[in-house]
Design a protein around this motif. Structure first.
Motif, short mmCIF file in Angstrom:
data_model
loop_
_atom_site.label_atom_id
_atom_site.label_comp_id
_atom_site.label_asym_id
_atom_site.label_seq_id
_atom_site.Cartn_x
_atom_site.Cartn_y
_atom_site.Cartn_z
N VAL A 227 -43.14 -37.01 24.45
CA VAL A 227 -42.26 -36.12 23.71
C VAL A 227 -43.12 -35.15 22.91
O VAL A 227 -44.02 -35.56 22.19
N VAL A 228 -42.84 -33.85 23.06
CA VAL A 228 -43.58 -32.84 22.31
C VAL A 228 -42.64 -32.27 21.24
O VAL A 228 -41.44 -32.18 21.44
N ARG B 260 -33.95 -33.22 20.87
CA ARG B 260 -33.56 -33.74 19.56
C ARG B 260 -33.98 -32.74 18.50
O ARG B 260 -35.02 -32.10 18.60
N TYR B 261 -33.14 -32.62 17.47
CA TYR B 261 -33.44 -31.71 16.35
C TYR B 261 -33.48 -32.52 15.07
O TYR B 261 -32.60 -33.35 14.81
N GLN B 262 -34.51 -32.27 14.24
CA GLN B 262 -34.63 -32.98 12.97
C GLN B 262 -35.60 -32.23 12.07
O GLN B 262 -36.71 -31.92 12.47
N ASP B 263 -35.19 -31.93 10.85
CA ASP B 263 -36.05 -31.31 9.83
C ASP B 263 -36.82 -30.09 10.34
O ASP B 263 -38.04 -30.03 10.28
N GLN C 30 -43.44 -23.11 17.16
CA GLN C 30 -44.89 -23.35 17.13
C GLN C 30 -45.14 -24.79 17.55
O GLN C 30 -44.51 -25.69 17.02
N PRO C 31 -46.05 -25.03 18.53
CA PRO C 31 -46.34 -26.41 18.91
C PRO C 31 -46.82 -27.20 17.69
O PRO C 31 -47.62 -26.72 16.90
N SER C 32 -46.31 -28.42 17.56
CA SER C 32 -46.61 -29.20 16.38
C SER C 32 -47.38 -30.47 16.71
O SER C 32 -48.53 -30.62 16.34
N SER C 33 -46.74 -31.40 17.41
CA SER C 33 -47.40 -32.67 17.70
C SER C 33 -46.84 -33.27 18.98
O SER C 33 -45.86 -32.77 19.54
N VAL C 34 -47.49 -34.34 19.42
CA VAL C 34 -47.05 -35.07 20.60
C VAL C 34 -46.97 -36.55 20.25
O VAL C 34 -47.75 -37.05 19.45
N PHE D 159 -37.62 -31.60 19.23
CA PHE D 159 -38.37 -32.57 20.02
C PHE D 159 -37.86 -32.51 21.45
O PHE D 159 -36.66 -32.67 21.69
N LEU D 160 -38.75 -32.28 22.39
CA LEU D 160 -38.39 -32.14 23.80
C LEU D 160 -39.08 -33.24 24.60
O LEU D 160 -40.31 -33.34 24.59
N ASP D 161 -38.29 -34.07 25.28
CA ASP D 161 -38.83 -35.14 26.12
C ASP D 161 -39.19 -34.52 27.47
O ASP D 161 -38.32 -34.14 28.24
#
Length: 166
Positions: A98-99, A126-129, A90-94, A133-135
């Motif tokens: 980086v989204v 990147r993966y976290q919690d 699910q889209p979260s933030s930007v 995160f995709l640049d």
């Protein structure tokens, strides 16, 4: 001639301080701060970005959009096993370019350690919690825009729309 120029200046000065002109100037400033360029990102483009991130032990990556979610399917190799997986994001933030996407569902299992090993591939991925995160600066369409950052993202049908602020 001098008198003519002075008259024109006075009239322009009066016009510049007219209440309607002042409103136009104020609104123009507000609109400029909210200006953005809409950029369509297809599932194929995200799939290419994921492949470029060189995710180890993952093969046959396929990306689709389903009801305002990003779906990533593939086959993960762990030890001697090949395990097909499905991620529903699910889209979260930007932030900047980086989204981030929240992992809503993962099949067959949701395992933090495995997710971190597979999806933590700096600087592109990147993966976290329970977030990925995709640049997107690795995509040509984003890289060509020299200035500005992503202000908003939204999945509409088969396209992820990014609004890059100018």
């Amino acid at each position: 001639m001098n008198r003519f120029v002075q008259q024109i200046r006075r009239k322009l000065n009066r016009l510049a301080y007219h209440p309607e002109i002042r409103k136009l100037k104020e609104n123009a400033g507000k609109t400029w701060g909210e200006a953005y360029i809409p950029i369509p990102i297809t599932a194929k483009m995200i799939q290419t970005a994921l492949i470029q991130a060189q995710i180890e032990d993952v093969q046959k990556i396929k990306v689709t959009f389903v009801t305002s979610s990003l779906v990533i399917q593939g086959v993960a190799r762990k030890w001697l096993l090949k395990v097909p997986f499905t991620l529903i994001l699910q889209p979260s933030s930007v932030q900047g370019r980086v989204v981030s996407f929240v992992i809503r569902e993962m099949h067959p299992i949701m395992n933090e350690k495995v997710n971190e090993q597979i999806f933590n591939r700096p600087p592109h991925l990147r993966y976290q919690d329970k977030q990925i995160f995709l640049d997107l600066n690795q995509l040509d369409v984003i890289r060509k825009i020299k200035k500005g950052s992503i202000k908003q993202m939204e999945i509409d049908g088969e396209i992820l729309w990014l609004k890059v602020g100018v």
